[in-house]
Design a protein around this motif. Structure first.
Motif, short mmCIF file in Angstrom:
data_model
loop_
_atom_site.label_atom_id
_atom_site.label_comp_id
_atom_site.label_asym_id
_atom_site.label_seq_id
_atom_site.Cartn_x
_atom_site.Cartn_y
_atom_site.Cartn_z
N ARG A 136 -39.06 39.83 3.40
CA ARG A 136 -40.28 39.46 2.66
C ARG A 136 -41.40 40.16 3.42
O ARG A 136 -41.58 39.96 4.62
CB ARG A 136 -40.47 37.94 2.66
N GLU A 143 -46.91 39.81 -1.82
CA GLU A 143 -45.68 39.62 -1.05
C GLU A 143 -44.53 40.15 -1.89
O GLU A 143 -44.44 39.86 -3.08
CB GLU A 143 -45.46 38.14 -0.73
N LEU A 145 -40.16 41.19 -1.87
CA LEU A 145 -38.85 41.03 -1.25
C LEU A 145 -38.12 42.36 -1.41
O LEU A 145 -37.85 42.79 -2.53
CB LEU A 145 -38.07 39.89 -1.91
#
Length: 156
Positions: A136, A143, A145
């Motif tokens: 992350r 944000e 992943l």
């Protein structure tokens, strides 16, 4: 009756860093001249230990008391923090707080929104047995992943 994945005496490997959350019992106030405090790293991911006891927490979470011989620490671990000790292991390249770069450009709906080489900060490391490590990361105000292969170390 406990429905546990690992048996007492079983060899296990920690897949997440474990930090002191204030529940680490029996620790001295000072270790190697440094005061123990919440958030301090107790055991690093990848360490191998042996299950000493299996119990329950809040009636629905299996907790394993694991002794890590190489560092001579015994801590409580949740089942999702452990894998079989003999399972294939490859350590992750980056840790929380590392500043890295995107190893490729990222797009959404055909539009590039982040360019290869853009700086990102690692906010978390996620791994599951038989799955690639994911991170992350913070990119600008978002944000994301991303898999490990999408990131590269920052050159010094």
């Amino acid at each position: 009756m406990l429905n546990s994945k690992f048996e007492v005496g079983g060899k296990v490997r920690l897949i997440r860093n474990v930090r002191d959350d204030g529940s680490y019992i029996g620790k001295p106030t000072i270790i190697d001249g440094e005061e123990m405090r919440r958030g301090k790293l107790l055991v690093r991911r990848g360490e191998v230990g042996y299950v000493r006891h299996v119990g329950m927490f809040l009636q629905d979470q299996v907790i394993y008391q694991v002794h890590f011989l190489d560092i001579d620490k015994t801590i409580g671990c949740r089942e999702n923090e452990l894998i079989d000790g003999d399972a294939l292991w490859q350590d992750n390249l980056f840790e929380y707080g590392d500043n890295v770069q995107l190893g490729l450009s990222l797009s959404r709906d055909g539009e590039v929104f982040a360019n290869k080489g853009d700086p990102v900060s690692v906010l978390g490391v996620y791994r599951q047995q038989d799955q690639p490590t994911e991170y992350r990361v913070q990119w600008q105000d978002q944000e994301l992943l991303l898999p490990e292969k999408a990131l590269i170390a920052v050159s010094c």
